[in-house]
Design an enzyme around this catalytic site. Structure first.
Site, PDB file in Angstrom:
ATOM      1  N   SER A  32       0.813  -1.207   0.000  1.00 26.69           N
ATOM      2  CA  SER A  32       0.000   0.000   0.000  1.00 26.69           C
ATOM      3  C   SER A  32       0.856   1.271   0.000  1.00 26.69           C
ATOM      4  O   SER A  32       1.503   1.592  -0.980  1.00 26.69           O
ATOM      5  CB  SER A  32      -0.956  -0.038   1.199  1.00 26.69           C
ATOM      6  OG  SER A  32      -1.944   0.953   1.100  1.00 26.69           O
ATOM      7  N   ASP A  60       9.987   5.908 -10.117  1.00 23.65           N
ATOM      8  CA  ASP A  60       9.584   6.613 -11.333  1.00 23.65           C
ATOM      9  C   ASP A  60      10.384   7.903 -11.541  1.00 23.65           C
ATOM     10  O   ASP A  60      10.686   8.274 -12.679  1.00 23.65           O
ATOM     11  CB  ASP A  60       8.081   6.922 -11.288  1.00 23.65           C
ATOM     12  CG  ASP A  60       7.229   5.668 -11.463  1.00 23.65           C
ATOM     13  OD1 ASP A  60       7.770   4.651 -11.910  1.00 23.65           O
ATOM     14  OD2 ASP A  60       6.025   5.713 -11.129  1.00 23.65           O
ATOM     15  N   LYS A  64      -0.820  -4.207  -3.195  1.00 25.88           N
ATOM     16  CA  LYS A  64      -2.089  -3.590  -2.773  1.00 25.88           C
ATOM     17  C   LYS A  64      -2.167  -2.184  -3.374  1.00 25.88           C
ATOM     18  O   LYS A  64      -1.474  -1.282  -2.940  1.00 25.88           O
ATOM     19  CB  LYS A  64      -2.194  -3.511  -1.257  1.00 25.88           C
ATOM     20  CG  LYS A  64      -3.479  -2.840  -0.767  1.00 25.88           C
ATOM     21  CD  LYS A  64      -3.493  -2.715   0.747  1.00 25.88           C
ATOM     22  CE  LYS A  64      -4.756  -2.023   1.242  1.00 25.88           C
ATOM     23  NZ  LYS A  64      -4.807  -0.589   0.864  1.00 25.88           N
TER      24      LYS A  64
END
Length: 717
Positions: free
Chosen positions: A481, A492, A507
């Site tokens: 999560s 990224d 998740k």
């Protein structure tokens, strides 16, 4: 801390402060639950209200129809009897008439009958199997017979009749006894000749092993009879329904909701004592200095808790309770009284009245240390969860705490920082955005989308960067999560290197708590608990979801838990993976990541520990699901290989030469001069453990690789 603005604030507030949910059914007809309703009527109305919320508010609700009803039927019975050693096939056939009517119960079109009917049979079978295992354990086992037992409930069916159930129990009990019997034999082989306690025959050991199994089972089943009440069965039934919507939608009964809030905030109201289980008794393990229990002067370590009472209410006898059960009774609301009956070391009983007060679990907060590796100084930050105490202006928030740890490490002149998110199950989305902002100049962090709307981008808009040096983020299969959002954003932006198992948990959904029923404005608690509802999915800034797939690290390290199936993708009710357009963002760093990966891959490939762990993991993935041997010679051979493999992994995971690691200067007293001696010892034990961590050591090597490739990693201006 830096003033960071995260848009849109309103959505974030709704995510975590909670929304009062008036029970509203179809056509906005209000569903009332009042004190005059009997228990089943209240439960029926609560079930219908939850069903309505699931249909109307869940991100991707499954149709509550006959197919859903059959799934609930199957799963609830398996939740009640996961080992399939209670129910008979005839029980399943008896209950089969409810297979296609549970959906009508959920929708309020039929009276709730399935869960009470299943509970009645469950209680009957519970008493029966207690008699069954007592009867079987009254006779010796023959360990020379060649036979095996399958203990995985997913691989077997319910027993055809009582004889088949008894035979299944015989094999299960034989295995449990064999485990203890062989253990006693091995203790005898290793024992000092002066130790006469183990100077027994195999016949005596076999009887002792059976008695140990009997004691353990009696303790477990007596606890089930005490704590798995009709209310607990109802909660299990409701959670069977919510879990089939997706693995993270969950019903919290009031006491469970309180526990969830305590975990998120790192604070609770109690007496300030750590409990332990000692041969079936619940005892005081340690006291927090300055806590209510410590101040009373009447509570000592090893006192046994016999009863717990809420103020002047009748006390609850906790014989047979587990530690978690007793903790729930002791914790409560600030300023309220809890009366505990202790059995002291001299055998006397003493009733102690204690007023609950706030206890801060600071051991669950971020902490840091400094690693000296050659001439390089590396900072290490451990973050167990993305906690946030939004109920207090001065409450602990992980982004602020991590910022403080970074400042401590910068004061120590570290040249790189490791952030350890292994086993971090997530927490506050707001805190993730804040925390990513500590390491990037500015930009989008995560995209969120509900079932109807277009994606909304949550960004860090503060141009300042707290730390711009080499950064490594450690993850594993249990990083979930919020941990995945953080790791994905760092990856990224190419702001740092992600290191860990083949993927994180997977998740990619967002939940909010919907309080159920009237809310106490003083405590914030609601009479029927809360529903933790999946209402959004989140996406990386590159547009991909972390749902199911998780985050794939830049550098993969062989992992001892790789073979265990507990990720999101292993849950059949998990939501699907998808992607959306990427957000507008720019890379933060210019660095040759391919060279970093190559250096690490070469080192890992020649590391005996990592290659051994990889080989053992492959072996365990094949052999741990096989049936267990019940012939003593075959069992010893099977267990010897298994134990050797696991022991090898444990040995390889620890460095033979611990790293040179110490607390940051300003935290030394917390470790070595703590007013709470037991807490200080736990901090020292933690430091000793991480000093020998193979994975942290390799991450240090990778940070040093970054330093070699680039004299100094700089954020683009």
């Amino acid at each position: 801390m830096m003033n960071r603005k995260v848009w849109p604030v309103l959505i974030i507030v709704l995510l975590f402060s909670g929304i009062f949910w008036a029970f509203t059914g179809r056509g906005d007809a209000q569903v009332n639950i009042n004190s005059n309703d009997d228990k089943y009527v209240k439960q029926q109305k609560l079930l219908t209200a939850i069903g309505s919320i699931l249909e109307e508010r869940h991100y991707s609700p499954k149709a509550i129809d006959d197919a859903f009803s059959k799934a609930v039927f199957k799963k609830y019975l398996e939740d009640l009897d996961p080992d399939k050693d209670l129910f008979l096939q005839s029980d399943i056939k008896t209950l089969a008439k409810y297979q296609t009517s549970i959906d009508e119960e959920i929708l309020g079109k039929a009276t709730m009958e399935f869960y009470p009917a299943a509970g009645e049979i469950y209680q009957k079978r519970l008493n029966e199997v207690m008699a069954v295992y007592k009867d079987i354990l009254a006779k010796p086992f023959d360990f020379s017979v060649n036979e095996t037992v399958q203990l995985d409930g997913d691989k077997i069916d319910y027993p055809a009749d009582e004889a088949a159930r008894k035979e299944a129990w015989r094999k299960r009990l034989k295995f449990m006894t064999l485990e203890r019997f062989v253990d006693l034999q091995q203790q005898r082989e290793k024992a000092d000749k002066k130790d006469t306690s183990l100077n027994k025959t195999d016949v005596q050991f076999e009887k002792e092993a059976r008695n140990r199994v009997l004691t353990a089972l009696d303790r477990n089943y007596n606890r089930l009879k005490l704590v798995f009440t009709e209310d607990q069965q109802f909660s299990t039934f409701v959670n069977t329904i919510t879990d089939l919507m997706d693995p993270h939608t969950e019903y919290f009964a009031p006491v469970e909701k309180r526990g969830f809030d305590e975990e998120m905030s790192g604070r609770f109201y109690g007496i300030g004592a750590q409990l332990k289980e000692d041969d079936g008794a619940i005892k005081i393990a340690s006291l927090i200095t300055g806590s209510p229990a410590w101040k009373s002067g009447q509570v000592q370590v090893n006192d046994e808790i016999m009863k717990v009472a809420q103020g002047n209410e009748p006390p609850v006898d906790v014989a047979g309770y587990a530690v978690t059960d007793v903790v729930k009774l002791i914790r409560g609301t600030k300023g309220t009284e809890v009366r505990l009956t202790f059995k002291k070391n001299d055998g006397t009983l003493q009733v102690v009245s204690i007023i609950r007060d706030e206890i801060v679990q600071d051991e669950t907060f971020a902490r840091s240390s400094v690693i000296q590796s050659g001439d390089k100084k590396i900072g290490y930050i451990y973050l167990p969860e993305f906690y946030a105490d939004f109920d207090r202006p001065d409450g602990n928030r992980c982004s602020q705490d991590v910022a403080n740890e970074v400042k401590k490490l910068k004061a120590e002149n570290v040249e790189g920082i490791i952030l350890d998110l292994r086993n971090n199950g997530g927490g506050s989305l707001y805190e993730v955005v804040q925390m990513v902002g500590l390491f990037i100049k500015s930009g989008p962090v995560v995209q969120v989308k509900d079932r109807d709307g277009k994606p909304i981008t949550l960004s860090d808009n503060d141009q300042s960067v707290l730390y711009d040096g080499p950064l490594a983020v450690m993850v594993n299969e249990l990083s979930a999560s919020a941990s995945e959002i953080f790791a994905a954003a760092i990856q990224d932006y190419k702001r740092g290197v992600i290191i860990g198992s083949t993927s994180t948990y997977g998740k990619g959904t967002v939940q909010k708590n919907l309080p159920l029923g009237k809310q106490d404005m003083t405590t914030g608690q609601t009479e029927f608990g809360a529903l933790k509802l999946t209402f959004e999915k989140f996406y990386r800034v590159n547009g991909g979801s972390t749902q199911l797939k998780g985050v794939t690290p830049d550098i993969v390290l062989p992992d001892t838990y790789e073979y265990i199936k507990f990720r999101e993708k292993d849950n059949p009710s998990a939501l699907a993976w998808d992607q959306i357009p990427q957000a507008d963002y720019k890379y933060s760093l210019d660095i040759n990541w391919a060279e970093i990966q190559k250096k690490a891959a070469e080192r890992i490939a020649t590391n005996e520990a990592f290659t051994g762990i990889k080989k053992n993991t492959d072996w365990l993935s094949i052999n741990t699901e096989k049936p267990y041997e019940l012939n003593i010679d075959a069992y010893k051979k099977q267990q010897s290989i298994l134990k050797t493999t696991v022991k090898q992994d444990d040995t390889w995971s620890k460095l033979t030469q611990p790293m040179n690691m110490r607390p940051v200067e300003v935290d030394k007293d917390k470790f070595y001069n703590n007013a709470d001696k037991a807490k200080g010892e736990r901090y020292q034990a933690w430091l000793k453990n991480v000093q020998s961590d193979l994975y942290i050591n390799e991450t240090v090597n990778i940070i040093k690789d970054i330093m070699q490739v680039q004299d100094r990693v700089t954020v683009k201006q």
